[in-house]
Design an enzyme around this catalytic site. Sequence first.
Site, short mmCIF file in Angstrom:
data_model
loop_
_atom_site.label_atom_id
_atom_site.label_comp_id
_atom_site.label_asym_id
_atom_site.label_seq_id
_atom_site.Cartn_x
_atom_site.Cartn_y
_atom_site.Cartn_z
N SER A 175 -31.13 14.58 -10.60
CA SER A 175 -31.04 16.00 -10.32
C SER A 175 -32.13 16.85 -10.98
O SER A 175 -32.37 17.97 -10.54
CB SER A 175 -29.68 16.52 -10.79
OG SER A 175 -29.55 16.43 -12.19
N LYS A 210 -34.78 22.94 -17.31
CA LYS A 210 -33.87 22.75 -16.18
C LYS A 210 -32.87 23.90 -16.14
O LYS A 210 -32.36 24.32 -17.19
CB LYS A 210 -33.14 21.41 -16.34
CG LYS A 210 -32.28 21.02 -15.16
CD LYS A 210 -31.59 19.67 -15.42
CE LYS A 210 -30.86 19.15 -14.21
NZ LYS A 210 -30.24 17.83 -14.44
N SER A 255 -30.34 11.19 -13.89
CA SER A 255 -30.95 12.46 -13.46
C SER A 255 -32.22 12.86 -14.19
O SER A 255 -32.87 13.83 -13.80
CB SER A 255 -29.94 13.60 -13.59
OG SER A 255 -29.08 13.62 -12.48
#
Lengths: 502, 95
Positions: free
Chosen positions: A170, A85, A194
Amino acid sequence: MTPDLTGLTGLTGLTLAEARAGLEKGAFSSRELTAAHIEAMAAGRGLNAFITETPERALEMADASDARRRAGEAGPMEGVPIAVKDLFCTEGVRTTAGSRILESFVPPYESTVTANLWRAGAVMLGKTNMDEFAMGSSNMFSFAGPAINPWRRQGDRTGADGRPLVPGGSSGGSAAAVAARLAPGAIGTDTGGSIRQPASFCGVVGLKPTYGRCSRWGIVAFASSLDQAGPLARTVRDCAIMLGAMAGHDAKDSTSVDRPVPDYEAALAGDIKGLRVGIPSEYRVDGMPDEIERLWRRGVAWLEERGAEVGDVSLPHTKYALPAYYIIAPAEASSNLARYDGVRYGLRVPSDDLTEMYEKTRSAGFGAEVKRRVLIGAYVLSAGYYDAYYLKAQKVRSLIAGDFRQAFETVDVVLTPTTPSPAFAVGEKTDDPIAMYLNDVFTGPASLAGLPAISVPAGLSEEGPPLGLQLIGRPFDEETVLRAARALEQAAAFDAMPQGLG
Amino acid sequence: MSIDNATVAAIARLARIHVPEDDRANLARELSNILTWVERLGEVDTEGVAPMTSVVEVALPRRADAVTDGGAADDILANAPQRDDGFFVVPKVVE
């Protein structure tokens, strides 16, 4: 034409454990495995799952891994490529946090979690797309544009009304990459859901460890009392392998906990006979679709068939979790994001006046959702409101943690749905921030309480895209959570494949 | 809680985010909706409840008060939008 998701060589169809076994046997090299994923990553660009691809670095790391293996120095994830990420600082590789304000930020240091993974032998494929500063549940709030879910609604090759579906957020790029076989595993972060929500939306496994299990050092901070790194992969075993490599005490994060890292993979071996599973009636929220309720009941039956004892528990403050979360997280965010001042790093919009430079820089650099949250945070922390909002929310947080503590006196894990709906279409839910926030209604409480929680794909929705079930455990009892998740995974036998690479 | 345009302007100043006048009404409405929603917490009796400070009871670790890092001025300055001779450069603040 249906894209071939197994890839030309078949190497991208392997799970992380299978890939590791193949490397150990010498069936293929890390370079071959990595090259296959680099090819898949390029073919899957329509998903916009990556903000930055790092193919050259990946091949260098793969060659170094192959050399280590030849020298007999293989680590627990030796030679396995993963996606990261874009919230984890990676030395010399641009790290944007999905924000225009960090569009050209190149960290001079490596986050502890990624450093741990590289030490275990893993190879970096690239940095994945995400909602800006990890604020969002759709991946629509990224300066790099939305990531796309490889799953489609049935009978609708291009999604709803021609629009593709969101991967959730996210950590949306990480979930989409793993689902589309661009990477066998990826790391994400979870502040209110997330990791688990995108895992559910994309039909992969996602684990949020106990707060303190993984170091937060070098992760761009959103809400420091909630942020936690964790793995996303296609199997529970793969998540266990990754967590083992990621976790551990770090003197550079005073909230990282100094306790031994168990062998999480070994914890999968046992059965779940006699495991006590709690069903919290408070998670039966208004307007929850029947199919979610049915999925939940199926999960109960699966665990009972395998010898678990399922009973009701009460988590009475559940409905206050999201309102508390949307005070605490924005408050911490407004403080953490004060560092983006156009002076030390990131974007600067020039001005002759210092304050005006700050204001214009932050106005141009932050997206709409980040601005909303920073403003809410500034408001609830401002003089005269601190007690009424922030302190009140932290007290409610104590009550939510207390609910779980009490439940865990009689059960070992709690079973809930992960999300109140399957993936929605890109462009939906953008008018009403609260409608977007409600995506995290089932994931937020465990975040506030700091508990380990996992989402396991459990079936397909009537519309087509997958649905997940969530297991929540006691602090630092990832082993039981993983073992129960493995049982759920075996029972669900989820083997559906997403339809497209976008 | 209902937030008006002037309050939006005030908190935008606190947060150092420029909000154009045309955007204030819309933000005021969005922020008011969010605050009204979070104010459901008022229903919860928190009398005598201590605010949560940590997830698990751990003693905050201490370390020796010693320099552990440093000498990395070039690294620290590497991402600065404007730098000069080992310093960050900002607009003039003292006349």
